[in-house]
Design a protein around this motif. Structure first.
Motif, PDB file in Angstrom:
ATOM      1  N   GLU A 153      12.469  79.891  -9.790  1.00 39.32           N
ATOM      2  CA  GLU A 153      11.398  78.958  -9.452  1.00 39.32           C
ATOM      3  C   GLU A 153      10.787  78.302 -10.697  1.00 39.32           C
ATOM      4  OE1 GLU A 153       8.793  80.356  -6.119  1.00 39.32           O
ATOM      5  OE2 GLU A 153       9.816  82.264  -6.519  1.00 39.32           O
ATOM      6  N   GLY A 154      11.562  78.221 -11.749  1.00 40.44           N
ATOM      7  CA  GLY A 154      11.083  77.577 -12.969  1.00 40.44           C
ATOM      8  C   GLY A 154      11.125  78.530 -14.152  1.00 40.44           C
ATOM      9  N   PRO A 155      10.865  78.013 -15.356  1.00 45.15           N
ATOM     10  CA  PRO A 155      10.929  78.838 -16.562  1.00 45.15           C
ATOM     11  C   PRO A 155       9.971  80.023 -16.501  1.00 45.15           C
ATOM     12  CG  PRO A 155      10.737  76.503 -17.107  1.00 45.15           C
ATOM     13  CD  PRO A 155      10.497  76.606 -15.643  1.00 45.15           C
ATOM     14  N   VAL A 156      10.420  81.154 -17.020  1.00 46.00           N
ATOM     15  CA  VAL A 156       9.596  82.366 -17.083  1.00 46.00           C
ATOM     16  C   VAL A 156       9.314  82.665 -18.551  1.00 46.00           C
ATOM     17  CG1 VAL A 156       9.474  84.833 -16.581  1.00 46.00           C
ATOM     18  CG2 VAL A 156      10.575  83.271 -14.950  1.00 46.00           C
ATOM     19  N   ALA A 157       8.038  82.798 -18.881  1.00 46.40           N
ATOM     20  CA  ALA A 157       7.627  83.026 -20.269  1.00 46.40           C
ATOM     21  C   ALA A 157       7.123  84.448 -20.449  1.00 46.40           C
ATOM     22  CB  ALA A 157       6.530  82.040 -20.668  1.00 46.40           C
ATOM     23  N   SER A 158       7.503  85.067 -21.551  1.00 56.40           N
ATOM     24  CA  SER A 158       6.981  86.384 -21.909  1.00 56.40           C
ATOM     25  C   SER A 158       5.830  86.191 -22.879  1.00 56.40           C
ATOM     26  CB  SER A 158       8.065  87.240 -22.565  1.00 56.40           C
ATOM     27  OG  SER A 158       9.127  87.489 -21.676  1.00 56.40           O
ATOM     28  N   ARG A 215       4.986  82.602 -14.904  1.00 56.79           N
ATOM     29  CA  ARG A 215       5.511  81.257 -14.685  1.00 56.79           C
ATOM     30  C   ARG A 215       4.393  80.389 -14.124  1.00 56.79           C
ATOM     31  NH1 ARG A 215       6.466  79.982  -9.452  1.00 56.79           N
ATOM     32  NH2 ARG A 215       6.582  81.714  -7.952  1.00 56.79           N
ATOM     33  N   VAL A 216       4.493  79.117 -14.350  1.00 56.08           N
ATOM     34  CA  VAL A 216       3.522  78.163 -13.843  1.00 56.08           C
ATOM     35  C   VAL A 216       3.844  77.868 -12.388  1.00 56.08           C
ATOM     36  CG1 VAL A 216       2.801  75.746 -14.015  1.00 56.08           C
ATOM     37  CG2 VAL A 216       2.989  77.144 -16.078  1.00 56.08           C
ATOM     38  N   THR A 217       2.821  77.884 -11.543  1.00 61.38           N
ATOM     39  CA  THR A 217       3.043  77.671 -10.105  1.00 61.38           C
ATOM     40  C   THR A 217       2.627  76.284  -9.644  1.00 61.38           C
ATOM     41  OG1 THR A 217       0.870  78.621  -9.587  1.00 61.38           O
ATOM     42  CG2 THR A 217       2.753  80.123  -9.590  1.00 61.38           C
ATOM     43  N   LYS A 218       2.042  75.488 -10.545  1.00 58.37           N
ATOM     44  CA  LYS A 218       1.624  74.146 -10.166  1.00 58.37           C
ATOM     45  C   LYS A 218       2.061  73.142 -11.216  1.00 58.37           C
ATOM     46  CE  LYS A 218      -2.383  71.228  -9.143  1.00 58.37           C
ATOM     47  NZ  LYS A 218      -3.856  71.132  -9.082  1.00 58.37           N
ATOM     48  N   GLY A 219       2.772  72.134 -10.799  1.00 58.99           N
ATOM     49  CA  GLY A 219       3.170  71.071 -11.703  1.00 58.99           C
ATOM     50  C   GLY A 219       4.297  71.475 -12.639  1.00 58.99           C
ATOM     51  N   THR A 220       4.440  70.720 -13.714  1.00 53.78           N
ATOM     52  CA  THR A 220       5.484  70.962 -14.713  1.00 53.78           C
ATOM     53  C   THR A 220       4.951  71.902 -15.789  1.00 53.78           C
ATOM     54  OG1 THR A 220       6.443  68.765 -14.357  1.00 53.78           O
ATOM     55  CG2 THR A 220       6.982  69.876 -16.425  1.00 53.78           C
ATOM     56  N   PRO A 221       5.615  73.021 -16.052  1.00 50.47           N
ATOM     57  CA  PRO A 221       5.095  73.982 -17.025  1.00 50.47           C
ATOM     58  C   PRO A 221       4.914  73.369 -18.416  1.00 50.47           C
ATOM     59  CG  PRO A 221       6.941  74.902 -15.798  1.00 50.47           C
ATOM     60  CD  PRO A 221       6.893  73.443 -15.465  1.00 50.47           C
ATOM     61  N   VAL A 222       3.743  73.592 -18.989  1.00 54.99           N
ATOM     62  CA  VAL A 222       3.484  73.249 -20.385  1.00 54.99           C
ATOM     63  C   VAL A 222       3.344  74.582 -21.107  1.00 54.99           C
ATOM     64  CG1 VAL A 222       1.959  72.082 -22.016  1.00 54.99           C
ATOM     65  CG2 VAL A 222       2.299  71.122 -19.720  1.00 54.99           C
ATOM     66  N   ILE A 223       4.221  74.843 -22.074  1.00 51.24           N
ATOM     67  CA  ILE A 223       4.286  76.163 -22.694  1.00 51.24           C
ATOM     68  C   ILE A 223       4.229  76.038 -24.216  1.00 51.24           C
ATOM     69  CG2 ILE A 223       5.651  78.275 -22.921  1.00 51.24           C
ATOM     70  CD1 ILE A 223       7.038  77.506 -20.260  1.00 51.24           C
ATOM     71  N   THR A 224       3.301  76.776 -24.834  1.00 47.02           N
ATOM     72  CA  THR A 224       3.291  76.846 -26.290  1.00 47.02           C
ATOM     73  C   THR A 224       3.945  78.159 -26.706  1.00 47.02           C
ATOM     74  OG1 THR A 224       1.165  77.989 -26.690  1.00 47.02           O
ATOM     75  CG2 THR A 224       1.089  75.615 -26.262  1.00 47.02           C
ATOM     76  N   VAL A 225       4.752  78.091 -27.771  1.00 50.37           N
ATOM     77  CA  VAL A 225       5.549  79.242 -28.197  1.00 50.37           C
ATOM     78  C   VAL A 225       5.189  79.624 -29.623  1.00 50.37           C
ATOM     79  CG1 VAL A 225       7.883  80.136 -28.534  1.00 50.37           C
ATOM     80  CG2 VAL A 225       7.438  78.506 -26.691  1.00 50.37           C
ATOM     81  N   LYS A 226       4.943  80.917 -29.838  1.00 48.96           N
ATOM     82  CA  LYS A 226       4.587  81.410 -31.167  1.00 48.96           C
ATOM     83  C   LYS A 226       5.760  81.276 -32.129  1.00 48.96           C
ATOM     84  CE  LYS A 226       2.199  85.167 -31.675  1.00 48.96           C
ATOM     85  NZ  LYS A 226       1.682  86.555 -31.561  1.00 48.96           N
ATOM     86  N   PRO A 227       5.487  80.934 -33.387  1.00 51.56           N
ATOM     87  CA  PRO A 227       6.557  80.896 -34.396  1.00 51.56           C
ATOM     88  C   PRO A 227       7.253  82.248 -34.511  1.00 51.56           C
ATOM     89  CG  PRO A 227       4.572  79.841 -35.235  1.00 51.56           C
ATOM     90  CD  PRO A 227       4.192  80.502 -33.936  1.00 51.56           C
ATOM     91  N   ASN A 228       8.529  82.203 -34.887  1.00 51.95           N
ATOM     92  CA  ASN A 228       9.362  83.402 -35.065  1.00 51.95           C
ATOM     93  C   ASN A 228       9.657  84.121 -33.758  1.00 51.95           C
ATOM     94  OD1 ASN A 228       9.808  83.384 -37.931  1.00 51.95           O
ATOM     95  ND2 ASN A 228       7.677  83.983 -38.190  1.00 51.95           N
ATOM     96  N   SER A 229       9.531  83.425 -32.637  1.00 50.95           N
ATOM     97  CA  SER A 229       9.866  84.035 -31.353  1.00 50.95           C
ATOM     98  C   SER A 229      11.367  84.018 -31.078  1.00 50.95           C
ATOM     99  CB  SER A 229       9.134  83.307 -30.216  1.00 50.95           C
ATOM    100  OG  SER A 229       7.747  83.512 -30.314  1.00 50.95           O
ATOM    101  N   ALA A 230      12.086  83.139 -31.751  1.00 47.18           N
ATOM    102  CA  ALA A 230      13.533  83.056 -31.566  1.00 47.18           C
ATOM    103  C   ALA A 230      14.172  82.632 -32.875  1.00 47.18           C
ATOM    104  CB  ALA A 230      13.883  82.059 -30.463  1.00 47.18           C
ATOM    105  N   ALA A 231      15.386  83.070 -33.098  1.00 48.58           N
ATOM    106  CA  ALA A 231      16.124  82.627 -34.283  1.00 48.58           C
ATOM    107  C   ALA A 231      16.758  81.273 -33.987  1.00 48.58           C
ATOM    108  CB  ALA A 231      17.204  83.642 -34.631  1.00 48.58           C
ATOM    109  N   PRO A 232      16.508  80.261 -34.822  1.00 47.43           N
ATOM    110  CA  PRO A 232      17.110  78.949 -34.577  1.00 47.43           C
ATOM    111  C   PRO A 232      18.635  79.028 -34.570  1.00 47.43           C
ATOM    112  CG  PRO A 232      15.393  78.806 -36.254  1.00 47.43           C
ATOM    113  CD  PRO A 232      15.649  80.264 -36.025  1.00 47.43           C
ATOM    114  N   GLU A 233      19.250  78.452 -33.561  1.00 47.12           N
ATOM    115  CA  GLU A 233      20.706  78.452 -33.447  1.00 47.12           C
ATOM    116  C   GLU A 233      21.202  77.020 -33.336  1.00 47.12           C
ATOM    117  OE1 GLU A 233      21.654  80.791 -30.066  1.00 47.12           O
ATOM    118  OE2 GLU A 233      20.767  82.647 -30.865  1.00 47.12           O
ATOM    119  N   ALA A 234      22.095  76.650 -34.225  1.00 46.84           N
ATOM    120  CA  ALA A 234      22.648  75.297 -34.200  1.00 46.84           C
ATOM    121  C   ALA A 234      23.522  75.116 -32.962  1.00 46.84           C
ATOM    122  CB  ALA A 234      23.460  75.031 -35.460  1.00 46.84           C
TER     123      ALA A 234
END
Length: 320
Positions: free
Chosen positions: A123-128, A141-160
């Motif tokens: 039912e849409g993106p799930v954020a931890s 997850r956001v239940t109304k409208g289009t999810p707007v999500i801010t993500v903390k730095p270093n949450s994922a390793a950048p992958e090309a």
């Protein structure tokens, strides 16, 4: 596949690492479309395309630099209306969270802040998120409208993941209230040559056990040997030993590096709230009963004035 808007954090076109992390996460839930505001979009697009942006919506106007965040919200809203994305991802900086909040209000959507992971859901993106001083991890997850999500730095390793990165001009109309607060001056922050605290892969922090400002060069030397950022506990900054801009904790900055070294820090809950999501935690403290040892991966019971210089020399010798 649905498109996902990614707000680009950059300095004069030089894309910052948190944006590359967002592009990596965005690919889990759709096709990343980057929104670049300001000059040098063509140069930035080369990097954005390398990390998965299928296209780059670009707008350059004096309003982005001359006024506070409202013109940027106007532009992100224009991108949202042009793309109709499955989600909007924004870096979790102070400015990023303000932009995200304003956008969510305008488009009538829910918002999730300080996410540390992102996955596709039925039912849409799930954020931890890490909550209650990092004592729990929640999935939302956001239940109304289009999810707007801010993500903390270093949450994922950048992958090309090379993609087209085609630059398209974004038409932006600025609202009447967007130019209500003007930036009248800027003072460049003095550079230490070290990484930005919230974005660093390694952070070395000192606390009350350091004993005074005159001893913080011990912490800085260890940090420099590792190419790390320097942090400090609230006790250290309140005592005037180190700048408040380097405070890690509930009332300071939250960090989530690959390696966090705490020297002379007892581990009060307020400090733990700002660093507990670090991937590997090492503590150096002469008090074997210090609360910090409850959450570390590696603990050294010893005097930091003995341990830290030895550690610094060992790192230098191995690198040499």
């Amino acid at each position: 596949m649905a498109e996902v808007l990614v707000y680009v954090d950059h300095v004069d076109g030089a894309v910052r690492k948190p944006t590359l992390e967002l592009l990596t996460l965005a690919r889990r839930i759709g096709e990343p479309v980057a929104v670049h505001l300001g000059a040098n979009a063509e140069e930035a697009a080369k990097v954005l395309g390398e990390y998965g942006a299928v296209k780059v919506l670009a707008a350059d106007a004096a309003e982005f630099a001359d006024y506070l965040v409202a013109p940027k919200v106007d532009a992100l809203q224009a991108a949202f209306e042009a793309v109709s994305p499955a989600a909007v991802l924004v870096p979790s900086s102070a400015e990023g969270k303000e932009i995200a909040a304003r956008l969510a209000v305008r488009i009538g959507s829910g918002i999730i802040t300080d996410a540390v992971d992102l996955e596709a859901g039925d039912e849409g993106p799930v954020a931890s998120q890490s909550v209650f001083a990092a004592s729990y991890t929640t999935k939302s997850r956001v239940t109304k409208g289009t999810p707007v999500i801010t993500v903390k730095p270093n949450s994922a390793a950048p992958e090309a993941a090379p993609a087209a990165g085609t630059v398209e001009q974004l038409a932006v109309t600025f609202g009447e209230k967007s130019t209500g607060t003007k930036v009248v001056s800027r003072t460049p922050r003095e550079s230490t040559g070290r990484p930005e605290l919230t974005e660093a892969a390694i952070v070395v922090s000192g606390g009350r056990g350091v004993g005074g400002a005159e001893n913080f060069p011990l912490i800085e030397s260890l940090a420099d040997s590792l190419g790390a950022a320097v942090g400090a506990s609230r006790a250290a900054v309140d005592a005037g030993w180190y700048p408040h801009t380097n405070q890690v904790g509930q009332t300071g900055k939250s960090v989530s590096p690959q390696l966090y070294i705490a020297a002379g820090i007892s581990g009060a809950i307020q400090h733990r709230a700002g660093m507990q999501t670090s991937k590997t935690i090492v503590a150096i403290n002469k008090d074997a009963e210090a609360p910090i040892f409850e959450l570390v991966d590696y603990g050294v019971v010893g005097d930091l004035f003995t341990v830290v210089p030895q550690l610094t020399e060992e790192i230098k010798s191995r690198k040499g």
